[in-house]
Design a protein around this motif. Structure first.
Motif, PDB file in Angstrom:
ATOM      1  N   LEU A 245      51.967  49.547  65.056  1.00 30.10           N
ATOM      2  CA  LEU A 245      52.393  49.810  63.789  1.00 30.10           C
ATOM      3  C   LEU A 245      53.997  50.010  63.689  1.00 30.10           C
ATOM      4  N   ASP A 246      54.792  48.857  63.126  1.00 32.43           N
ATOM      5  CA  ASP A 246      56.165  48.962  63.325  1.00 32.43           C
ATOM      6  C   ASP A 246      56.763  49.143  61.902  1.00 32.43           C
ATOM      7  N   ASP A 247      56.894  50.576  61.675  1.00 32.62           N
ATOM      8  CA  ASP A 247      57.483  50.644  59.935  1.00 32.62           C
ATOM      9  C   ASP A 247      56.751  49.660  59.005  1.00 32.62           C
TER      10      ASP A 247
ATOM     11  N   ARG B 166      47.033  65.643  74.266  1.00 32.51           N
ATOM     12  CA  ARG B 166      46.249  66.778  74.950  1.00 32.51           C
ATOM     13  C   ARG B 166      44.724  66.471  74.649  1.00 32.51           C
ATOM     14  N   THR B 167      44.322  66.082  73.444  1.00 33.77           N
ATOM     15  CA  THR B 167      42.906  65.987  72.985  1.00 33.77           C
ATOM     16  C   THR B 167      42.891  64.558  72.317  1.00 33.77           C
ATOM     17  N   THR B 168      41.593  64.100  71.918  1.00 33.27           N
ATOM     18  CA  THR B 168      41.453  62.895  71.289  1.00 33.27           C
ATOM     19  C   THR B 168      41.698  62.933  69.944  1.00 33.27           C
ATOM     20  N   ARG B 169      41.981  64.142  69.531  1.00 30.81           N
ATOM     21  CA  ARG B 169      42.609  64.294  68.068  1.00 30.81           C
ATOM     22  C   ARG B 169      43.907  64.518  67.834  1.00 30.81           C
ATOM     23  N   ASP B 170      44.722  64.456  69.064  1.00 28.53           N
ATOM     24  CA  ASP B 170      46.116  64.362  68.865  1.00 28.53           C
ATOM     25  C   ASP B 170      46.658  63.181  68.463  1.00 28.53           C
ATOM     26  N   ASP B 171      47.580  63.012  67.385  1.00 34.60           N
ATOM     27  CA  ASP B 171      48.004  61.876  67.064  1.00 34.60           C
ATOM     28  C   ASP B 171      49.571  61.848  66.896  1.00 34.60           C
ATOM     29  N   SER B 172      50.072  60.938  67.505  1.00 38.34           N
ATOM     30  CA  SER B 172      51.831  60.778  67.251  1.00 38.34           C
ATOM     31  C   SER B 172      52.195  59.553  66.271  1.00 38.34           C
ATOM     32  N   THR B 173      50.994  58.966  65.726  1.00 41.13           N
ATOM     33  CA  THR B 173      51.677  57.941  64.774  1.00 41.13           C
ATOM     34  C   THR B 173      51.703  58.718  63.819  1.00 41.13           C
TER      35      THR B 173
ATOM     36  N   SER C 265      50.644  44.470  64.181  1.00 42.64           N
ATOM     37  CA  SER C 265      50.250  43.601  65.325  1.00 42.64           C
ATOM     38  C   SER C 265      48.883  44.021  65.794  1.00 42.64           C
ATOM     39  N   ILE C 266      47.817  43.071  65.588  1.00 39.55           N
ATOM     40  CA  ILE C 266      46.565  43.294  66.376  1.00 39.55           C
ATOM     41  C   ILE C 266      46.239  42.689  67.572  1.00 39.55           C
ATOM     42  N   GLY C 267      46.181  43.450  68.744  1.00 38.30           N
ATOM     43  CA  GLY C 267      45.821  42.625  70.080  1.00 38.30           C
ATOM     44  C   GLY C 267      44.456  42.724  70.252  1.00 38.30           C
ATOM     45  N   THR C 268      44.106  41.686  71.433  1.00 37.98           N
ATOM     46  CA  THR C 268      42.596  41.557  71.624  1.00 37.98           C
ATOM     47  C   THR C 268      42.712  41.839  73.233  1.00 37.98           C
ATOM     48  N   ASP C 269      43.105  42.936  73.519  1.00 45.17           N
ATOM     49  CA  ASP C 269      43.347  43.279  75.131  1.00 45.17           C
ATOM     50  C   ASP C 269      42.226  44.292  75.327  1.00 45.17           C
ATOM     51  N   TRP C 270      41.003  44.325  74.597  1.00 45.05           N
ATOM     52  CA  TRP C 270      40.068  45.270  75.145  1.00 45.05           C
ATOM     53  C   TRP C 270      39.266  44.688  76.362  1.00 45.05           C
ATOM     54  N   ASP C 271      39.100  45.462  77.229  1.00 45.32           N
ATOM     55  CA  ASP C 271      38.584  44.970  78.699  1.00 45.32           C
ATOM     56  C   ASP C 271      37.914  46.139  78.948  1.00 45.32           C
TER      57      ASP C 271
ATOM     58  N   LEU D 290      56.904  55.243  51.966  1.00 40.68           N
ATOM     59  CA  LEU D 290      56.170  55.952  52.870  1.00 40.68           C
ATOM     60  C   LEU D 290      56.137  54.515  54.031  1.00 40.68           C
ATOM     61  N   VAL D 291      56.346  54.788  55.206  1.00 42.81           N
ATOM     62  CA  VAL D 291      56.116  53.723  56.210  1.00 42.81           C
ATOM     63  C   VAL D 291      55.393  54.454  57.509  1.00 42.81           C
ATOM     64  N   LEU D 292      54.803  53.491  58.083  1.00 45.05           N
ATOM     65  CA  LEU D 292      53.846  53.988  59.203  1.00 45.05           C
ATOM     66  C   LEU D 292      54.481  53.306  60.599  1.00 45.05           C
ATOM     67  N   SER D 293      54.131  54.142  61.518  1.00 46.61           N
ATOM     68  CA  SER D 293      54.856  53.660  62.877  1.00 46.61           C
ATOM     69  C   SER D 293      53.915  54.391  64.018  1.00 46.61           C
ATOM     70  N   GLY D 294      53.545  53.623  64.887  1.00 47.28           N
ATOM     71  CA  GLY D 294      52.769  54.177  66.046  1.00 47.28           C
ATOM     72  C   GLY D 294      51.749  53.158  66.825  1.00 47.28           C
ATOM     73  N   THR D 295      51.082  53.632  67.649  1.00 47.91           N
ATOM     74  CA  THR D 295      50.371  52.662  68.566  1.00 47.91           C
ATOM     75  C   THR D 295      49.044  53.108  68.677  1.00 47.91           C
TER      76      THR D 295
END
Length: 402
Positions: free
Chosen positions: A210-212, A132-139, A190-196, A148-153
Motif C-alpha cells: 500500500l503506497d499512499d 514483536r508479535t502477530t498483532r504489531d502493525d507498522s502499516t 499492489s497485490i502479489g501472487t507470491d504465496w509459496d 487520510l492515506v494508507l501505507s505499508g506492506t
C-alpha cells in the motif's frame, strides 16, 4: 464481480447448504490438478459468487438473507471437503463483513453490503512480519493533504487477488488499531501472487503493498474499540476456521474407501480384500469417530454463538456468560477439527499402501492443507483457555481469535 443470486426465491439456510453441496463435486474434480500446478481457482470462486454464497451474512435490513454463522460454517465445511483452498478464500470475507456490521458507520455498512449483494468480494490485509508479535502493525493510516492515506506492506493476504475490496488493519492517526476498507484496484495498491507454502497452495495468500492509498474516512472502523467489548466476533471467525479443518478431515476420510478398494490386503490378515482387514476396519472406524466428533462440535459451537447473539443481555444483544460459552465451544471445535484434519490427512495413506505416496496421486494435499491451515491460531492457547475454565471458571478473553 458477478451477481449474488441463489437461484431466485427466499434464501434460506437449507437452500444455501444445498447450493454448496451442488457446487462441491465440480470444485473437487479439479482440486488435485490445481494443487499440483498452483493454478488459482478463479472459476471456482466466481461460481461461489454467482451462487450468492458470498452474500449469506448480509443483514436483512440491508437487503440480504442475514443467515446465521452456523449455516456459513456448514457451507464452508462442504466446500473444504472438496478443496480447502477454495473454502479458505471466503473466510476473511465473512469475518470483515461481520466487523463492518458491528463497528462500521452507517455509510460503511450501506457501501459494503450493497456491493456484496452485487457480487463484490472482500479479502483481508492484516498480517505483517518482523513485529514483536502477530498483532504489531507498522502499516499506518495517517492524515495528509486534508485526507487520510494508507501505507505499508501486508503478508498472507488470503484471497486478495480475487477481491474487489481489501480490509486493511493499520495503526490509525490516534494510535488505535483500525480497519480501513478500500477498493482493491485503488491507486497505490499492489497485490502479489507470491504465496509459496506446502499446503493451501491456491489461496493466493500473497503480499499486498500500500503506497499512499487514499482512504475515505467513512470507510474506516475502530478495531480497538470493536475488540474492547466482549462479543462473538472472534468466535464467528474461529468457527469458520474450524469448519475448514472439519471439511479437510471429512474430505480425507471420504477417500479411504476407494483407496482400500484398490489396495492389496496384508498377507497376515487372511482376507481377499484390504477393506476386510479387521485392523484396517478398526482404524477406519476410529478415524470416522474423530471426524464425526469434529462435525458434532462444530454444530454445538454454531448453536452456542447463535444463542449468545439472540438472548437479551446488558448493553448488547448477548450476555457475558453466553459469549464466554460461545468462545469455549468454538475453541473446542477448532482443536478437535485441527486434530482430525491432520490425522486423517496422514493416515489415509495406510488404506492404499505404497502407491498412494506417488506424487501423481496428490493425496498429500489433505495433510499439507491441514498442516498449513492449522498454523493460523495456536491450538495450545485454545486448550489453555479451556483448562482455565475447567479449573477455575475463568472466562476467556475477547480478542478476535477466540
Amino acid at each position: 464481480m458477478t451477481g449474488a443470486v441463489i437461484g431466485g426465491g427466499t434464501v434460506t439456510s437449507e437452500r444455501a447448504i444445498a447450493t454448496a453441496r451442488a457446487l462441491a463435486p465440480e470444485i473437487a474434480r479439479g482440486a488435485s490438478a490445481r494443487d499440483a500446478e498452483k493454478a488459482l481457482p478463479f472459476d471456482q470462486v466466481d461460481a461461489l459468487s454467482s451462487a450468492g454464497l458470498f452474500a449469506l451474512t448480509v443483514p436483512a435490513e440491508y437487503g440480504g438473507p442475514g443467515l446465521p454463522v452456523s449455516t456459513v460454517a456448514t457451507v464452508t465445511a462442504t466446500i473444504a471437503a472438496a478443496d480447502a483452498s477454495v473454502s479458505q478464500i471466503p473466510q476473511s470475507h465473512y469475518t470483515f463483513l461481520d466487523a463492518a456490521r458491528r463497528g462500521g458507520s452507517d455509510v460503511l455498512r450501506q457501501w459494503i453490503f450493497e456491493r456484496v449483494l452485487g457480487g463484490a468480494r472482500v479479502a483481508n490485509a492484516q498480517t505483517e512480519i518482523g513485529g514483536r508479535t502477530t498483532r504489531d502493525d507498522s502499516t499506518a493510516l495517517r492524515r495528509s493533504r486534508g485526507g487520510l492515506v494508507l501505507s505499508g506492506t501486508k503478508y498472507y493476504c488470503t484471497g486478495a487477488v480475487f477481491a474487489d475490496i481489501l480490509a486493511v488493519r493499520a495503526v490509525g492517526p490516534d494510535g488505535r488499531a483500525v480497519i480501513a476498507y478500500i477498493p482493491a484496484d485503488a491507486q497505490g495498491v499492489s497485490i502479489g501472487t507470491d504465496w509459496d507454502a506446502l499446503g493451501q497452495r491456491t489461496t493466493s495468500s500473497g503480499t499486498v503493498i500500500l503506497d499512499d492509498v487514499e482512504v475515505d474516512p467513512d470507510l474506516v472502523l475502530d478495531f480497538t474499540g470493536l475488540l474492547d467489548r466482549p462479543s462473538t466476533y472472534g468466535a464467528r471467525a474461529q468457527l469458520l476456521h474450524a469448519a475448514i479443518d472439519t471439511g479437510i478431515a471429512r474430505g480425507a476420510v471420504d477417500t479411504i474407501a476407494g483407496l482400500a478398494g484398490r489396495a492389496r490386503p496384508w498377507f497376515e490378515a487372511g482376507v481377499d480384500r484390504a477393506a476386510d482387514d479387521p485392523l484396517l476396519i478398526a482404524q477406519a472406524g476410529d478415524l470416522e469417530l474423530a471426524v464425526r466428533s469434529a462435525e458434532a462440535l462444530l454444530v454445538v459451537a454454531g448453536d452456542r454463538i447463535h444463542h449468545a447473539e439472540t438472548i437479551p443481555g446488558p448493553e448488547t444483544v448477548s450476555g457475558p456468560e453466553a459469549i464466554a460459552e460461545a468462545s469455549l465451544a468454538t475453541a473446542a471445535a477448532k482443536v478437535a477439527a485441527g486434530r482430525a484434519a491432520r490425522r486423517a490427512g496422514s493416515e489415509l495413506f495406510d488404506f492404499g499402501g505404497t502407491r498412494t505416496a506417488a506424487g501423481s496421486a496428490t493425496l498429500s494435499r489433505y495433510w499439507r492443507d491441514a498442516r498449513t491451515h492449522t498454523l493460523h491460531d495456536p491450538e495450545r492457547w485454545k486448550l489453555h483457555h479451556l483448562g482455565r475454565w475447567a479449573l477455575g471458571r475463568v472466562r476467556p478473553p475477547s480478542h478476535g481469535t477466540l
